[in-house]
Design a protein around this motif. Structure first.
Motif, PDB file in Angstrom:
ATOM      1  N   ASP A  73      -0.821  65.337  18.843  1.00  0.00           N
ATOM      2  CA  ASP A  73      -1.473  64.553  17.802  1.00  0.00           C
ATOM      3  C   ASP A  73      -1.484  63.079  18.195  1.00  0.00           C
ATOM      4  N   LYS A  74      -0.357  62.577  18.646  1.00  0.00           N
ATOM      5  CA  LYS A  74      -0.289  61.185  19.088  1.00  0.00           C
ATOM      6  C   LYS A  74      -1.153  60.973  20.326  1.00  0.00           C
ATOM      7  N   GLU A  78      -4.310  58.309  20.791  1.00  0.00           N
ATOM      8  CA  GLU A  78      -4.385  57.305  21.848  1.00  0.00           C
ATOM      9  C   GLU A  78      -5.641  57.481  22.695  1.00  0.00           C
ATOM     10  N   THR A  95      -0.041  52.932  11.862  1.00  0.00           N
ATOM     11  CA  THR A  95       0.910  54.038  11.720  1.00  0.00           C
ATOM     12  C   THR A  95       1.575  53.979  10.351  1.00  0.00           C
ATOM     13  N   TYR A 326      -1.112  58.676  12.695  1.00  0.00           N
ATOM     14  CA  TYR A 326      -1.756  57.675  13.533  1.00  0.00           C
ATOM     15  C   TYR A 326      -3.242  57.566  13.159  1.00  0.00           C
ATOM     16  N   ASP A 392      -5.558  60.513  10.668  1.00  0.00           N
ATOM     17  CA  ASP A 392      -4.518  61.505  10.919  1.00  0.00           C
ATOM     18  C   ASP A 392      -4.037  62.034   9.566  1.00  0.00           C
TER      19      ASP A 392
END
Length: 750
Positions: A73-74, A78, A95, A326, A392
């Motif tokens: 997910d992160k 990115e 965040t 995020y 997110d």
């Protein structure tokens, strides 16, 4: 600041019944000269979105499970950030720390039977075997619980189902209920079960709803296999979405949080989803009356209500952790009206691999952002600020979007002109819901987008569908109205905080209707499934990018923001007629019920082999005072007509963009007039008085919710009070539109 002479002949849309390509002199909100420039810009934009790039992006973004708190997910966030930056956007990640429970104990058993609670990998599906990274099947925000009780079947677990149970003389108090997915949002099922005294809830997917009754099951076909499970949140979304510990404020690292026991949106009884393979032995063990015909699913058994002779044991425990979400935020600052914001968004997190939900929508959004970036690189700059958001945490209940909106609430109330949302996307027909002041704009854009399969416009195709398959009202409207109606928004996707809480005019669009789909929120919603059974060539992904991107450009570039208050007034009349008819329906029902009871009809028709309990008498509704609502609608009719005339009368006048800038800043506030800071009854977070998720429907919209739900629940004094509040909001809107009319006339006189 640029000064421009504008011919406003195009600020009113010319009504048309048949679909047609947009004409430069008839674009809503544009002068004739600027409309031509806009269509030239859009022609360049429409050619850029690339289905093959969407396919490649989906394969990457759905390559591994990417739920909240997962490494991928992160990594996806990115990667998305890097794409925005590469395309020239000013982008960053925000965040938030949100409560996100994950399961550590899941048990469903009855005697010797123990549910598998496991979706098996499929050999032909390469990502279905990523078991170590997959979230187990569960309902997020169920409480911990260890309960043992008889099992009772409650059909879909709706209010009317509990009324039917009462006719059988069956109470769920102290029992565990089993309900099938469908006909309402999943969180309503444990909510109603708890209100009726149940101590646990099991939800299963019946093949009558998304299984083999429609098509072959996966991997041969697109439908849910016997061990497939629908994950999903059971937060009380109609109360408020987002992090349950921080209602009304952004869930930043240092936010003041509620204690978990004080979080009102958490489910009240333990609840778990299971497959129909696991459900079948439980349903087969039910005794008691045979279920009514409309309660019977497609499993090869006799559907009974219960209870079971043996007790069912349901045990659940969770890790109650804070996890990061995020949000990727990309901004392109406006060159002339930078303080007017056009927001466009789709979420990027999934329950597992999430190719259909949400990556099919996310890759379309990314192609829009790439195309707009390419236009900017060639020298064009938007008049207004455009903000693209990749959220997110949508799946657990709109976490990322809600926390961002709450954190930036005051800025958004001041600057946001529109929020345009999408989610999953498949083949078929345009689906559009949202604020009805934007209905003509949606129709205008839909007339200019080519349907990938028929090459007609997507407007023509939707009109044809409604003529053949719509309700009686939809068929009538499709044949006679110049515009097709758009639907109302409830909840279930990331528009909720923007519309329901902040009063920002919002839209939610996507394509669907041709693909059967039975892998929702399962491990099988992945790249393999999507590229075999959905929009396999991604041409409807391109259509989605073209549709929403064009909406963004029209909102960002129009001379006058393209709201239409006559469309809003027309829709409000429909809603007012509906609530009046609802009251009359309840009055008729009460009279007919009383007559039947008086004639002993229920006793005389009772079958002693299948006894039923007579229903209770119903209160006859009083005559409510709708005069304030009628008067307010008359005021809005006049105001919207005056605004349209002023817009038309401005045709040919020389207008300065500096004056229009001030008027556009005021126009952004029009939707806010329909909100109230006190919110709706029982749920002050929901401030919009025209649209809301239903208290007992969840995702499904309730229009004029304060009035409608009070009537439905026979709270007639509350209904009278809500009529006054809603009428006041509509009067506020009417006065505001008259003010805008005066401003427009003043601009035209300069």
């Amino acid at each position: 600041m640029r000064l421009a002479a504008l011919s406003l002949s195009a600020l009113c849309m010319v009504p048309v019944v048949s679909a047609q390509q947009p004409v430069a002199s008839t674009l809503l909100g544009f002068s004739a000269g600027n409309a031509k420039n806009e269509l030239d810009l859009e022609k360049r934009f429409l050619a850029i979105p690339d289905p093959e790039r969407m396919r490649v992006s989906m394969q990457l973004l759905s390559a591994r499970p990417h739920h909240v708190g997962s490494p991928y997910d992160k990594q996806n966030a990115e990667w998305i950030l890097a794409q925005y930056k590469q395309w020239g956007w000013d982008a960053h990640i925000e965040t938030f720390q949100v409560l996100f429970p994950t399961p550590k104990t899941r048990v469903v058993e009855m005697g010797a039977f123990r549910a598998k609670l496991q979706e098996p990998a499929v050999a032909s599906d390469p990502t279905s075997n990523q078991r170590d990274e997959q979230l187990p099947s569960y309902n997020a925000y169920s409480p911990d619980g260890d309960v043992t009780a008889p099992l009772i079947y409650v059909n879909y677990g709706l209010a009317e189902d509990y009324e039917q149970l009462a006719r059988y003389g069956i109470s769920v108090k102290g029992a565990i209920v089993i309900a099938r997915y469908g006909h309402s949002w999943r969180g309503i099922k444990p909510k109603l079960a708890a209100e009726h005294g149940a101590i646990g809830c099991i939800i299963y997917s019946d093949p009558a709803d998304d299984g083999y009754t429609y098509d072959d099951v996966f991997p041969k076909g697109p439908m849910r296999p016997s061990e497939g499970v629908q994950r999903g949140s059971v937060l009380d979304a109609p109360l408020y979405p987002g992090d349950p510990l921080t209602p009304g404020i952004g869930a930043t690292a240092d936010a003041k949080r509620l204690k978990r026991e004080d979080a009102q949106s958490l489910a009240k009884i333990p609840v778990l989803p299971i497959s129909y393979g696991d459900a079948q032995p439980l349903l087969a063990a039910l005794q008691g009356p045979v279920a009514p015909e409309n309660w019977r699913g497609a499993l090869p058994l006799t559907y009974r209500i219960g209870p079971t002779a043996e007790k069912v044991h349901l045990e659940l425990a969770f890790n109650w952790d804070l996890k990061p979400v995020y949000d990727v935020i990309a901004t392109m600052r406006g060159s002339e009206e930078p303080d007017v914001w056009i927001l466009r968004a789709n979420h990027h997190d999934g329950w597992v691999n999430g190719a259909d939900d949400p990556i099919s929508g996310q890759v379309a959004l990314l192609e829009e952002a790439r195309a707009i970036g390419q236009l900017a690189a060639s020298g064009w700059k938007p008049k207004r600020t455009i903000i693209y958001c990749s959220w997110d945490g949508e799946e657990p209940m709109l976490l990322g979007s809600t926390e961002w909106a709450e954190q930036h609430a005051e800025e958004l109330r001041e600057h946001a002109a529109v929020y345009i949302n999408s989610d999953g996307n498949e083949r078929g027909y345009l689906s559009a819901q949202g604020s009805h002041s934007l209905e003509p704009l949606v129709n205008e854009v839909a007339r200019g987008i080519a349907d990938p399969e028929t090459k007609a416009s997507v407007w023509q195709r939707l009109q044809a569908y409604e003529l053949l398959h719509g309700t009686a009202d939809e068929r009538k409207d499709a044949a006679s109205r110049s515009d097709l109606r758009i639907g109302a928004l409830g909840s279930g996707s990331d528009f909720a905080a923007f519309l329901d809480h902040l009063g920002i005019a919002s839209l939610d669009l996507g394509y669907s209707g041709e693909d059967d789909e039975g892998v929702y929120h399962s491990i099988y919603d992945d790249f393999y499934w999507y590229t075999h059974f959905a929009d396999t060539t991604f041409v409807y992904g391109r259509a989605l990018a073209q549709t929403n991107g064009t909406l963004v450009l029209r909102m960002a570039e129009s001379d006058l923001l393209p709201y239409d208050f006559a469309a809003l007034a027309d829709t409000l009349h429909v809603y007012a007629t509906e609530v009046k008819a609802l009251l009359e329906t309840l009055r008729t029902e009460a009279k007919e019920r009383q007559a039947a009871l008086s004639l002993n009809a229920y006793v005389l028709t009772n079958d002693p082999k299948h006894p039923m309990v007579a229903p209770p008498s119903l209160e006859t509704p009083p005559f409510l005072n709708f005069a304030p609502l009628d008067n307010a609608l008359a005021s809005l009719d006049k105001a919207s007509g005056d605004y349209a005339k002023a817009r038309s009368d401005a045709s040919g006048k020389a207008l300065f963009s500096a004056s229009l800038k001030a008027l556009n800043a005021q126009l952004t506030q029009a939707e806010r007039q329909l909100t109230s800071p006190q919110g709706l009854p029982r749920r002050p977070w929901m401030e919009h008085l025209i649209y809301a998720p239903g208290w007992y429907t969840g995702y499904g919209a309730k229009t004029l919710p304060g009035i409608r739900e009070a009537i439905e629940e026979r709270r007639y004094a509350d209904a009278d009070a809500q009529i006054v509040l809603v009428a006041q909001a509509i009067e506020n809107e009417a006065r505001f539109v008259e003010l805008l009319t005066g401003e427009l006339k003043a601009v035209a006189r300069q």
